[in-house]
Design a protein around this motif. Structure first.
Motif, PDB file in Angstrom:
ATOM      1  N   ILE A 235       0.843  -1.200   0.000  1.00 21.54           N
ATOM      2  CA  ILE A 235       0.000   0.000   0.000  1.00 21.54           C
ATOM      3  C   ILE A 235       0.877   1.249   0.000  1.00 21.54           C
ATOM      4  O   ILE A 235       2.080   1.191   0.280  1.00 21.54           O
ATOM      5  CB  ILE A 235      -0.964   0.022   1.200  1.00 21.54           C
ATOM      6  CG1 ILE A 235      -0.192   0.027   2.541  1.00 21.54           C
ATOM      7  CG2 ILE A 235      -1.914  -1.152   1.161  1.00 21.54           C
ATOM      8  CD1 ILE A 235      -0.173   1.346   3.238  1.00 21.54           C
ATOM      9  N   GLU A 239       3.030   8.984  -0.158  1.00 26.04           N
ATOM     10  CA  GLU A 239       3.837   8.412  -1.249  1.00 26.04           C
ATOM     11  C   GLU A 239       4.750   7.296  -0.765  1.00 26.04           C
ATOM     12  O   GLU A 239       5.488   6.703  -1.558  1.00 26.04           O
ATOM     13  CB  GLU A 239       4.662   9.511  -1.936  1.00 26.04           C
ATOM     14  CG  GLU A 239       5.989   9.843  -1.295  1.00 26.04           C
ATOM     15  CD  GLU A 239       5.881  10.587   0.035  1.00 26.04           C
ATOM     16  OE1 GLU A 239       6.912  10.849   0.666  1.00 26.04           O
ATOM     17  OE2 GLU A 239       4.757  10.910   0.448  1.00 26.04           O
ATOM     18  N   PHE A 261      -6.522   2.630   2.126  1.00 26.36           N
ATOM     19  CA  PHE A 261      -5.272   3.072   1.513  1.00 26.36           C
ATOM     20  C   PHE A 261      -5.281   2.794   0.013  1.00 26.36           C
ATOM     21  O   PHE A 261      -6.045   1.963  -0.485  1.00 26.36           O
ATOM     22  CB  PHE A 261      -4.065   2.361   2.138  1.00 26.36           C
ATOM     23  CG  PHE A 261      -3.780   2.744   3.561  1.00 26.36           C
ATOM     24  CD1 PHE A 261      -3.114   3.927   3.860  1.00 26.36           C
ATOM     25  CD2 PHE A 261      -4.167   1.921   4.606  1.00 26.36           C
ATOM     26  CE1 PHE A 261      -2.844   4.284   5.167  1.00 26.36           C
ATOM     27  CE2 PHE A 261      -3.906   2.261   5.916  1.00 26.36           C
ATOM     28  CZ  PHE A 261      -3.242   3.455   6.210  1.00 26.36           C
ATOM     29  N   GLN A 262      -4.391   3.471  -0.676  1.00 25.96           N
ATOM     30  CA  GLN A 262      -4.170   3.212  -2.097  1.00 25.96           C
ATOM     31  C   GLN A 262      -3.314   1.957  -2.242  1.00 25.96           C
ATOM     32  O   GLN A 262      -2.237   1.853  -1.663  1.00 25.96           O
ATOM     33  CB  GLN A 262      -3.448   4.411  -2.730  1.00 25.96           C
ATOM     34  CG  GLN A 262      -3.101   4.239  -4.189  1.00 25.96           C
ATOM     35  CD  GLN A 262      -4.281   4.494  -5.105  1.00 25.96           C
ATOM     36  OE1 GLN A 262      -5.344   4.901  -4.657  1.00 25.96           O
ATOM     37  NE2 GLN A 262      -4.098   4.249  -6.385  1.00 25.96           N
ATOM     38  N   GLU A 265       0.869   0.098  -7.167  1.00 24.01           N
ATOM     39  CA  GLU A 265       0.951  -0.500  -8.490  1.00 24.01           C
ATOM     40  C   GLU A 265       2.300  -1.211  -8.636  1.00 24.01           C
ATOM     41  O   GLU A 265       3.232  -0.973  -7.856  1.00 24.01           O
ATOM     42  CB  GLU A 265       0.814   0.579  -9.567  1.00 24.01           C
ATOM     43  CG  GLU A 265      -0.489   1.359  -9.516  1.00 24.01           C
ATOM     44  CD  GLU A 265      -1.640   0.597 -10.163  1.00 24.01           C
ATOM     45  OE1 GLU A 265      -1.399  -0.524 -10.664  1.00 24.01           O
ATOM     46  OE2 GLU A 265      -2.766   1.122 -10.167  1.00 24.01           O
ATOM     47  N   GLU A 408      -4.420   8.570   3.876  1.00 26.31           N
ATOM     48  CA  GLU A 408      -5.452   7.569   3.605  1.00 26.31           C
ATOM     49  C   GLU A 408      -6.452   8.078   2.570  1.00 26.31           C
ATOM     50  O   GLU A 408      -6.709   9.277   2.481  1.00 26.31           O
ATOM     51  CB  GLU A 408      -6.210   7.230   4.890  1.00 26.31           C
ATOM     52  CG  GLU A 408      -5.331   6.788   6.025  1.00 26.31           C
ATOM     53  CD  GLU A 408      -5.735   7.470   7.331  1.00 26.31           C
ATOM     54  OE1 GLU A 408      -6.397   6.804   8.147  1.00 26.31           O
ATOM     55  OE2 GLU A 408      -5.390   8.642   7.536  1.00 26.31           O
ATOM     56  N   THR A 409      -7.040   7.147   1.852  1.00 26.87           N
ATOM     57  CA  THR A 409      -8.097   7.480   0.897  1.00 26.87           C
ATOM     58  C   THR A 409      -9.469   7.107   1.452  1.00 26.87           C
ATOM     59  O   THR A 409     -10.477   7.199   0.739  1.00 26.87           O
ATOM     60  CB  THR A 409      -7.877   6.739  -0.430  1.00 26.87           C
ATOM     61  OG1 THR A 409      -7.794   5.323  -0.171  1.00 26.87           O
ATOM     62  CG2 THR A 409      -6.586   7.200  -1.097  1.00 26.87           C
ATOM     63  N   PRO A 445     -14.521   4.483   1.876  1.00 23.37           N
ATOM     64  CA  PRO A 445     -13.650   5.307   1.027  1.00 23.37           C
ATOM     65  C   PRO A 445     -14.269   6.691   0.853  1.00 23.37           C
ATOM     66  O   PRO A 445     -15.486   6.827   0.757  1.00 23.37           O
ATOM     67  CB  PRO A 445     -13.623   4.540  -0.301  1.00 23.37           C
ATOM     68  CG  PRO A 445     -14.900   3.773  -0.315  1.00 23.37           C
ATOM     69  CD  PRO A 445     -15.222   3.443   1.102  1.00 23.37           C
ATOM     70  N   ASN A 448      -9.883  10.557  -3.504  1.00 23.68           N
ATOM     71  CA  ASN A 448      -8.969   9.938  -4.449  1.00 23.68           C
ATOM     72  C   ASN A 448      -7.526  10.203  -4.047  1.00 23.68           C
ATOM     73  O   ASN A 448      -7.215  11.212  -3.402  1.00 23.68           O
ATOM     74  CB  ASN A 448      -9.236  10.436  -5.871  1.00 23.68           C
ATOM     75  CG  ASN A 448      -8.916  11.902  -6.057  1.00 23.68           C
ATOM     76  OD1 ASN A 448      -7.752  12.290  -6.121  1.00 23.68           O
ATOM     77  ND2 ASN A 448      -9.941  12.740  -6.132  1.00 23.68           N
ATOM     78  N   TYR A 449      -6.668   9.301  -4.435  1.00 19.49           N
ATOM     79  CA  TYR A 449      -5.271   9.333  -3.986  1.00 19.49           C
ATOM     80  C   TYR A 449      -4.549  10.600  -4.411  1.00 19.49           C
ATOM     81  O   TYR A 449      -3.787  11.188  -3.633  1.00 19.49           O
ATOM     82  CB  TYR A 449      -4.555   8.094  -4.519  1.00 19.49           C
ATOM     83  CG  TYR A 449      -3.088   8.026  -4.184  1.00 19.49           C
ATOM     84  CD1 TYR A 449      -2.662   7.876  -2.874  1.00 19.49           C
ATOM     85  CD2 TYR A 449      -2.122   8.111  -5.187  1.00 19.49           C
ATOM     86  CE1 TYR A 449      -1.319   7.799  -2.563  1.00 19.49           C
ATOM     87  CE2 TYR A 449      -0.777   8.037  -4.886  1.00 19.49           C
ATOM     88  CZ  TYR A 449      -0.390   7.888  -3.567  1.00 19.49           C
ATOM     89  OH  TYR A 449       0.945   7.833  -3.259  1.00 19.49           O
ATOM     90  N   LYS A 450      -4.799  11.057  -5.634  1.00 15.53           N
ATOM     91  CA  LYS A 450      -4.094  12.226  -6.143  1.00 15.53           C
ATOM     92  C   LYS A 450      -4.341  13.450  -5.272  1.00 15.53           C
ATOM     93  O   LYS A 450      -3.430  14.217  -4.958  1.00 15.53           O
ATOM     94  CB  LYS A 450      -4.521  12.514  -7.584  1.00 15.53           C
ATOM     95  CG  LYS A 450      -3.773  13.670  -8.230  1.00 15.53           C
ATOM     96  CD  LYS A 450      -4.199  13.867  -9.677  1.00 15.53           C
ATOM     97  CE  LYS A 450      -3.443  15.037 -10.306  1.00 15.53           C
ATOM     98  NZ  LYS A 450      -3.857  15.251 -11.725  1.00 15.53           N
TER      99      LYS A 450
END
Length: 573
Positions: A235, A239, A261-262, A265, A408-409, A445, A448-450
């Motif tokens: 996760i 960043e 959490f995000q 990738e 956190e998202t 949720p 958004n993560y951004k």
């Protein structure tokens, strides 16, 4: 078998015989009968025809159930004299409930891909497999019940019977030498929820503060049966890349991570260094140099890496340990970076007249941070409240201004303090934890993560005081005149406990942040002085907001009154 049931997502389930012939079905039936024996349940009399000495012929029972998918019980002449249909119906109904009370997860192994079209196809297939399995389980139950007793009801209930969560799983080669001990652990890279997702765990409160111990442990920790019993959830906390290894018995908490959490990738896993590691559900005897005072968790520091470990004990079976340990890792790293970790919430408050402000609320669990934001969102004069940080963030100084970043998202919210109806409003996308108990929680949720990781300048920096009773609107929010007075109030971290932890009554926690700040108090205090001084220099209003969430009789009204006062201050800006 344990509490968590793992369903093989590589099988497309098309016939009930595929379920009945699965070794997992026999294991589940064996476990259920053992539970009945332990309780000396009267349901056992149903199985007298299958008794062999002190035990029961599980294979024979399964074969009998298979016959009941094909024929009515009256037609099974060779066995009809052995089983009472009414007793058997009660047994099957209870067995079905036993299955539905399990934590049910489908694991679908799929190669991770960056191609969006391929990813969409993978998700579509996984959803199809999960739906087929769910329908097959329900139909199996209904077919057997129909062939046992006549069913004249016109009401059918589509009870949740399949996988609560379908995880997309792959195996990645570990490129970081220090984590070679954890190589070949299956990696969860995606999740599909089938709402309502409700988990019942063995604990509902968090205890104590995590000690930080300098010790080289990465090459000494072994995960037993790691390819079968453990899963890696990578996760991003802000960043920072955090690897979370979860034992299968605690997969409900891994599911919770998906709403909070995000997920990292593959490109993150290849390009970023792992900043922290959390191992959730390790037996105490497998923890290097284990001490009894570590029973609720410990954080090891090895060089610049922090490693959190939560022992596999019933009292730790609470998502709060997963969340707070992850955030403690984040906060310790931030302190090492010279940034200020904050235990609090932050939102951009936009009024209908066009005015807006960004306010940060600092406070420990139950101080009224999230509740005040929710109250603001319900005010007629407020256009919307954009929550950027729900529980933990960090402050930095960019271009001479104090800015905040989230971690956190989602939000891990205490249901008791939310307005009526909120739980039902979010049911389709939330994860509920122990909704029948005090301190019931929902993981929902919200952002958004951004947006969470974008640096946001702040206008207000409040300490959330939930214990001071006030009658005058002017006293609901007070501002400090100097850094030292502000530092004194924030550092004291006073609050009236709301039952979210094991604490009771009036408590104190340094800077309302037992998640890293108290473990690095000296370093944190120096950083806090720098940031508070910068706030005063740049016009950030530093003060205290009285939520009265811990004052008897004001648990609901207090946050509304505080929100109303803040609205008026913003309106006058």
């Amino acid at each position: 078998m344990g509490r968590s049931v793992i369903i093989d997502g590589s099988i497309v389930y098309t016939d009930s015989s595929e379920i009945l012939s699965n070794p997992g079905f026999e294991a589940l039936l064996r476990e259920y009968i053992d539970v009945l024996k332990e309780r000396n349940s009267p349901l056992l009399k149903t199985l007298e025809a299958f008794r062999i000495g002190e035990d029961y012929d599980i294979r024979h029972i399964v074969e009998y159930l298979h016959l009941l998918t094909l024929r009515n019980i009256r037609e099974i002449t060779t066995i009809i004299n052995y089983v009472n249909p009414e007793d058997l119906a009660k047994f099957v109904e209870s067995f079905y409930s036993f299955w539905r009370n399990k934590h049910r997860f489908m694991m679908k192994r799929e190669r991770y891909t960056l191609d969006s079209a391929r990813k969409t196809s993978i998700v579509f297939t996984a959803v199809m497999v999960a739906e087929e399995f769910k329908n097959l389980v329900r139909n199996l139950y209904r077919t057997i019940m129909k062939n046992i007793i006549a069913d004249n009801t016109n009401i059918i209930r589509q009870l949740p019977s399949g996988a609560q969560v379908t995880f997309l799983v792959d195996t990645f080669e570990c490129t970081q030498e220090r984590l070679r001990n954890f190589d070949n652990v299956p990696v969860i890279w995606g999740a599909i929820f089938d709402p309502p997702v409700i988990f019942y765990t063995k604990s509902n409160k968090r205890k104590g503060t995590l000690p930080v111990v300098e010790n080289r442990v990465l090459d000494r920790i072994k995960l037993p049966n790691k390819e079968r019993d453990w899963y890696l959830v990578p996760i991003l906390a802000a960043e920072l890349l955090i690897y979370i290894y979860v034992h299968r018995e605690f997969l409900s908490h891994a599911a919770g991570l998906g709403n909070l959490f995000q997920f990292a990738e593959l490109i993150d896993m290849k390009s970023k260094q792992v900043s922290g590691v959390l191992i959730f559900g390790l037996q105490p005897e497998s923890i290097p140099d284990y001490k009894p005072e570590w029973k609720n968790g410990v954080i090891f520091k090895e060089d610049s890496t922090y490693i959190g470990v939560i022992p596999a004990l019933d009292e730790n079976d609470y998502f709060g340990y997963m969340k707070k340990t992850t955030l403690t890792l984040h906060n310790l790293i931030r302190i090492d970076q010279g940034k200020l970790p904050i235990h609090g919430s932050m939102a951009r408050i936009v009024l209908k007249n066009g005015k807006s402000a960004v306010a940060m609320f600092v406070g420990d669990s139950g101080a009224g941070k999230s509740e005040t934001l929710d109250a603001l969102n319900r005010l007629e004069e407020v256009a919307y409240v954009d929550v950027i940080i729900d529980d933990m963030g960090s402050l930095d100084i960019v271009n001479g201004r104090v800015v905040a970043y989230g971690t956190e998202t989602g939000a891990f919210v205490r249901l008791d303090d939310l307005p009526p109806g909120y739980a039902y409003y979010t049911m389709d996308r939330s994860i509920f934890m122990n909704p029948d108990k005090i301190n019931a929680r929902v993981i929902v949720p919200f952002n958004n993560y951004k947006e969470v990781i974008t640096p946001t300048p702040i206008d207000f920096f409040f300490y959330a005081n939930n214990y001071t009773e006030v009658d005058n609107d002017e006293d609901r929010i007070v501002f400090f005149d100097d850094v030292e007075k502000a530092l004194e109030v924030f550092s004291a971290g006073r609050r009236m406990s709301k039952g979210t932890t094991s604490e009771e009554g009036m408590t104190e926690s340094y800077f309302a942040n037992p998640f890293g700040a108290v473990q690095r108090k000296e370093e944190h205090r120096k950083i806090a002085q720098v940031f508070l001084k910068k706030m005063f220099e740049t016009g950030v209003k530093v003060g205290e907001i009285r939520t009265m969430l811990g004052v008897e009789g004001y648990e609901k009204e207090g946050t509304y009154l505080a929100a109303k006062r803040l609205y008026k201050i913003i309106e006058q800006m």
